[in-house]
Design an enzyme around this catalytic site. Structure first.
Site: not given
Ligand SMILES: *Cc1c(COP(=O)(O)O)cnc(C)c1O
Length: 356
Positions: A99, A166, A190
């Site tokens: 990511w 993030d 998540k």
């Molecule tokens: C799942 C995830 C993403 C991607 O998220 P999307 O909403 O599918 O774009 C980005 N960063 C992390 C840490 C993730 O776990």
């Protein structure tokens, strides 16, 4: 048979969230209409948006001067929106996984990116700690929880430039000192809501400094001015997010959530460390994620991998296959996962050990 949901994302949500959202899909706020078919400008939905923002701020103790946004596009769109709104001459990134790399790729489109450290040399099995962030970077971007590799930065870092994080997969798993961050963002799927809504916490005074023309939808100020209602927000996921926030508040807030998460993850890590047939993949204990617990068959037991997967699946363990880039197993222990599910997985691991 009871199913235990260890999926990494989309992933388990509180029963409270699922039940209340299901009810609202038939009759939302006594309107006699479905949540799916009402105007986002109706007073009932505006009340949902307002309450979700205010509870979000309350639970994370967000100081004055920050906005909370609910947008579409996923965390992946934020990889682009961050440099689009903040990048002037140079950005710094910590490369802790797939990511992070995707975020770096987008930033490079805007100019110079200083990747201050990377754990790619060990397939991202640790969090780099020995690095300096250049004083002249416009911001420093981190991924607090690396969903794929099971590593986590569990402390709020002190840095000399605006910090952007993030937090897709560990938001609301613990208290966060938001004042140390300029932007915190993530996909909600998540730990908060079904897929479709992206949360962004942004410090207002960092905006408006870039000098390129701004596309309306990609400018955070558009969404701040219209309180996430510039265009149609993802109404159903926002409603579900509000239910999860209420559930968290009822549970006692983030201090309490952290205690439960430490307990759940601790039980599973203890079993991985005790068991002769499994081993953890993260190199240092302090980097182990509370949300995604990665493990593989121990040396000499590799040939049992598929057998254990089938054994566990037959006993109701769902979603424990590791990401293809790590292999083995990953048990995600998000907020909503009950402690009984962790106990059930540990029993299955011990039962399997007895069969070989
Ligand atoms: C799942 C995830 C993403 C991607 O998220 P999307 O909403 O599918 O774009 C980005 N960063 C992390 C840490 C993730 O776990």
């Amino acid at each position: 048979m009871k199913k235990h949901n260890f999926y990494a994302g989309p992933s388990i949500l509180p029963q409270y969230t699922i039940e209340n959202t299901a009810k609202a899909l038939y009759d939302f706020a006594d309107t006699g209409l479905s949540l799916m078919e009402i105007s986002h400008r109706s007073k009932q939905f505006v009340a949902v948006m307002d309450e979700a923002v205010s509870l979000f701020k309350e639970l994370l103790k967000i100081p004055e001067g920050y906005s909370v946004l609910f947008l579409g596009g996923g965390a992946s769109t934020q990889f682009a929106m961050i440099p689009y709104n903040l990048f002037i001459k140079k950005a710094a990134y910590l490369n802790t996984g797939a990511w992070a790399k995707k975020a770096i790729k987008e930033a490079k489109i805007f100019g110079e990116v200083d990747v201050v450290a990377s754990s790619e040399d060990k397939n991202f099995a640790y969090i780099p700690k020995d690095y300096t962030v250049p004083d002249d970077a416009d911001y420093f971007h981190i991924t607090t929880n690396n969903t794929i590799y099971g590593t986590e930065i569990k402390k709020d870092l002190d840095v000399n430039v605006p910090l952007v994080a993030d937090m897709s997969s560990d938001i609301f798993s613990r208290p966060v000192d938001v004042s140390k961050y300029t932007i915190i963002y993530g996909g909600a799927q998540k730990n908060l809501a079904p897929a479709g809504v992206t949360f962004v916490i942004v410090k207002n005074d960092v905006l408006g400094k870039v000098d390129h023309p701004m596309l309306t939808m990609l400018d955070y100020r558009t969404h701040i001015d219209k309180e996430s209602m510039f265009n149609t927000p993802p109404c159903v996921p926002v409603f579900a997010a509000l239910q999860t926030l209420k559930w968290l508040k009822n549970l006692g807030g983030l201090e309490e959530m952290l205690k439960i998460n430490v307990k759940k993850a601790g039980m599973l890590y203890d079993e991985i460390d005790r068991s002769p047939i499994f081993k953890g993949t993260v190199l240092h204990k302090e980097d182990r994620s509370l949300m995604n617990i990665c493990f593989v068959m121990n040396d000499g037991y590799e040939k049992y991998e598929k057998e254990f997967f089938d054994f566990a699946s037959e006993r109701g363990m769902i979603g424990i296959k590791g990401h293809r880039s790590v292999g083995g197993f990953r048990a995600s222990t998000y907020n909503a996962l009950p402690i009984e599910s962790v106990e059930a997985l540990i029993s299955v691991m011990q039962d399997f050990e007895k069969t070989i």
